[in-house]
Design a protein around this motif. Structure first.
Motif, PDB file in Angstrom:
ATOM      1  N   LYS A   1       0.853  -1.197   0.000  1.00 27.74           N
ATOM      2  CA  LYS A   1       0.000   0.000   0.000  1.00 27.74           C
ATOM      3  C   LYS A   1       0.887   1.245   0.000  1.00 27.74           C
ATOM      4  O   LYS A   1       1.815   1.352   0.786  1.00 27.74           O
ATOM      5  N   HIS A   2       0.561   2.204  -0.866  1.00 25.43           N
ATOM      6  CA  HIS A   2       1.419   3.386  -1.036  1.00 25.43           C
ATOM      7  C   HIS A   2       0.934   4.585  -0.242  1.00 25.43           C
ATOM      8  O   HIS A   2      -0.258   4.821  -0.117  1.00 25.43           O
ATOM      9  N   TRP A   3       1.887   5.352   0.264  1.00 24.42           N
ATOM     10  CA  TRP A   3       1.559   6.674   0.799  1.00 24.42           C
ATOM     11  C   TRP A   3       2.711   7.618   0.489  1.00 24.42           C
ATOM     12  O   TRP A   3       3.841   7.184   0.252  1.00 24.42           O
ATOM     13  N   ILE A   4       2.396   8.902   0.447  1.00 26.13           N
ATOM     14  CA  ILE A   4       3.389   9.933   0.126  1.00 26.13           C
ATOM     15  C   ILE A   4       3.702  10.718   1.396  1.00 26.13           C
ATOM     16  O   ILE A   4       2.796  11.152   2.102  1.00 26.13           O
ATOM     17  N   GLU A   5       5.002  10.837   1.640  1.00 24.85           N
ATOM     18  CA  GLU A   5       5.469  11.556   2.824  1.00 24.85           C
ATOM     19  C   GLU A   5       6.240  12.788   2.355  1.00 24.85           C
ATOM     20  O   GLU A   5       7.155  12.671   1.546  1.00 24.85           O
ATOM     21  N   GLN A   6       5.854  13.946   2.890  1.00 25.97           N
ATOM     22  CA  GLN A   6       6.562  15.173   2.507  1.00 25.97           C
ATOM     23  C   GLN A   6       7.793  15.369   3.391  1.00 25.97           C
ATOM     24  O   GLN A   6       7.863  14.835   4.480  1.00 25.97           O
ATOM     25  N   THR A   7       8.732  16.134   2.889  1.00 23.67           N
ATOM     26  CA  THR A   7       9.924  16.443   3.681  1.00 23.67           C
ATOM     27  C   THR A   7       9.483  17.178   4.942  1.00 23.67           C
ATOM     28  O   THR A   7       8.783  18.185   4.832  1.00 23.67           O
ATOM     29  N   PRO A   8       9.902  16.681   6.138  1.00 22.20           N
ATOM     30  CA  PRO A   8       9.375  17.289   7.369  1.00 22.20           C
ATOM     31  C   PRO A   8       9.909  18.692   7.665  1.00 22.20           C
ATOM     32  O   PRO A   8       9.374  19.378   8.529  1.00 22.20           O
ATOM     33  N   ASP A   9      10.944  19.141   6.945  1.00 17.70           N
ATOM     34  CA  ASP A   9      11.594  20.438   7.231  1.00 17.70           C
ATOM     35  C   ASP A   9      10.634  21.576   7.552  1.00 17.70           C
ATOM     36  O   ASP A   9      10.727  22.212   8.588  1.00 17.70           O
ATOM     37  N   ASP A  10       9.709  21.832   6.610  1.00 17.63           N
ATOM     38  CA  ASP A  10       8.910  23.055   6.723  1.00 17.63           C
ATOM     39  C   ASP A  10       7.567  22.836   7.427  1.00 17.63           C
ATOM     40  O   ASP A  10       6.712  23.702   7.395  1.00 17.63           O
ATOM     41  N   ILE A  11       7.374  21.662   8.030  1.00 14.55           N
ATOM     42  CA  ILE A  11       6.068  21.373   8.635  1.00 14.55           C
ATOM     43  C   ILE A  11       6.231  21.125  10.135  1.00 14.55           C
ATOM     44  O   ILE A  11       7.178  20.463  10.552  1.00 14.55           O
ATOM     45  N   SER A  12       5.285  21.616  10.939  1.00 14.89           N
ATOM     46  CA  SER A  12       5.352  21.358  12.389  1.00 14.89           C
ATOM     47  C   SER A  12       5.101  19.864  12.627  1.00 14.89           C
ATOM     48  O   SER A  12       4.374  19.233  11.849  1.00 14.89           O
ATOM     49  N   PRO A  13       5.692  19.283  13.701  1.00 13.04           N
ATOM     50  CA  PRO A  13       5.577  17.832  13.933  1.00 13.04           C
ATOM     51  C   PRO A  13       4.145  17.306  13.911  1.00 13.04           C
ATOM     52  O   PRO A  13       3.873  16.272  13.306  1.00 13.04           O
ATOM     53  N   ASP A  14       3.202  18.041  14.520  1.00  8.73           N
ATOM     54  CA  ASP A  14       1.827  17.546  14.548  1.00  8.73           C
ATOM     55  C   ASP A  14       1.213  17.583  13.151  1.00  8.73           C
ATOM     56  O   ASP A  14       0.542  16.655  12.716  1.00  8.73           O
ATOM     57  N   LYS A  15       1.478  18.668  12.442  1.00  4.52           N
ATOM     58  CA  LYS A  15       0.975  18.795  11.075  1.00  4.52           C
ATOM     59  C   LYS A  15       1.571  17.708  10.189  1.00  4.52           C
ATOM     60  O   LYS A  15       0.899  17.152   9.328  1.00  4.52           O
ATOM     61  N   PHE A  16       2.848  17.428  10.424  1.00  2.00           N
ATOM     62  CA  PHE A  16       3.546  16.417   9.624  1.00  2.00           C
ATOM     63  C   PHE A  16       2.836  15.063   9.756  1.00  2.00           C
ATOM     64  O   PHE A  16       2.600  14.386   8.758  1.00  2.00           O
ATOM     65  N   LEU A  17       2.459  14.676  10.971  1.00  2.00           N
ATOM     66  CA  LEU A  17       1.779  13.395  11.197  1.00  2.00           C
ATOM     67  C   LEU A  17       0.490  13.282  10.396  1.00  2.00           C
ATOM     68  O   LEU A  17       0.122  12.197   9.956  1.00  2.00           O
ATOM     69  N   HIS A  18      -0.190  14.417  10.218  1.00  2.00           N
ATOM     70  CA  HIS A  18      -1.474  14.407   9.507  1.00  2.00           C
ATOM     71  C   HIS A  18      -1.339  14.808   8.036  1.00  2.00           C
ATOM     72  O   HIS A  18      -2.336  15.055   7.364  1.00  2.00           O
TER      73      HIS A  18
END
Length: 336
Positions: free
Chosen positions: A132-149
């Motif tokens: 199953k595929h999912w796309i993960e963005q580079t965490p640099d510019d995102i807050s940790p909580d936002k990154f999880l979602h």
């Protein structure tokens, strides 16, 4: 056809040759299953659909293979996939239409991310052990909580002249449980009768399903068969089952809006059911093709929810239609 056809708005610039029409004629969900009318071809009981959930919104992109392609066009798509979709291993076979379908379908996530203005260097495609595929963005510019979602789960498929991508955004654990099933509403191979086609597919069906599918009118029979096959396909893809999965382990009671797997109720699922109507050019002839589509997503609610969409207006907020030319036009931007 009694239910009319309408053209939805395209995702990019021009209008594609694509339209949608009613899936079936009754809307049922677990809470109003007792008022479900007969799913016939001619009568429209527009019982209002139960509203889909707003958590993990679902978006679908549908690409119509509305004409034949040249070798240069095949090469352009093949090279994008080779450079930007490293997990895909596609053999270079420019004369093979299946190979082209695979390439252009694999380009759909690139287009979706481009649409979100996220450059290719800022995201990666990940995969669960069951594929199953999912796309993960580079965490640099995102807050940790936002990154999880911010995880984007997606599933790709194609059938006949229609390619589809269903996607949703949220936490990784949730977003991977999505699948899309597309079934050309036609006998296969061409030339056989509808009863012969049903017989050839009967190993995928339960006795109850067969009974509900077979109707005096072949058109209704064919459509009902395609609804059940698309439901099963979407569900199996959503749970990440391999190709050889035995379809008869699942039973969809469309009239009652219930489903069981291995004898147990399938709870917590959202099934979105709709049809797409394409005009496809083949050797100077435009033919009309109808496709039955289903998106399955696990929401974890108490019951499963079947939502029927009857026209383009109901689809426009979450389904985008594009065609080959629109995809080819944006190739330079996809690799940026």
């Amino acid at each position: 056809m009694s239910d009319g056809t309408v053209t939805p708005t395209a995702a990019i610039e021009s209008q594609p040759v694509a339209s949608t029409s009613a899936a079936m004629t009754t809307t049922v969900s677990p809470s109003n299953a007792h008022v479900a009318g007969q799913l016939t071809h001619h009568h429209h009981h527009h019982v209002p659909s139960r509203q889909p959930s707003h958590d993990c919104p679902i978006l679908v992109w549908m690409l119509s293979l509305n004409r034949e392609v040249s070798k240069d066009e095949y090469d352009a798509c093949y090279n994008v996939v080779k450079d930007c979709v490293p997990h895909a291993k596609i053999k270079y076979t420019p004369t093979n239409s299946e190979s082209f379908k695979q390439c252009i379908t694999l380009m759909m996530p690139l287009l979706m991310m481009r649409h979100r203005r996220i450059p290719r260097s800022k995201w990666r495609d990940c995969q669960t052990p069951s594929g199953k595929h999912w796309i993960e963005q580079t965490p640099d510019d995102i807050s940790p909580d936002k990154f999880l979602h911010s995880m984007i789960g997606y599933h790709l498929t194609y059938n006949g002249s229609l390619c589809g991508m269903a996607m949703t955004q949220g936490t990784q654990r949730k977003v991977v449980n999505i699948g899309i099933g597309i079934k050309h509403v036609s006998v296969d191979p061409l030339g056989i009768t509808v009863p012969e086609f049903v017989e050839s597919q009967s190993h995928k069906l339960t006795a109850l399903e067969l009974q509900s599918i077979v109707q005096p009118d072949d058109t209704v029979t064919l459509r009902r068969l395609c609804v059940i096959l698309a439901l099963k396909d979407a569900y199996i893809k959503a749970i990440g089952q391999p190709l050889g999965f035995d379809f008869s382990r699942l039973e969809f009671n469309v009239d009652e809006a219930t489903a069981i797997g291995d004898g147990h109720p399938l709870q917590g699922w959202e099934f979105r059911i709709y049809r797409a109507n394409l005009g496809v050019a083949r050797k100077d002839q435009i033919t009309n093709q109808i496709y039955q589509c289903v998106v399955a997503f696990f929401r974890g609610t108490k019951e499963s929810n079947f939502i029927w969409y009857h026209n383009a207006k109901e689809l426009e907020s979450w389904v985008q239609f594009i065609n080959i030319d629109q995809m080819l036009k944006v190739i330079p931007k996809l690799v940026a």
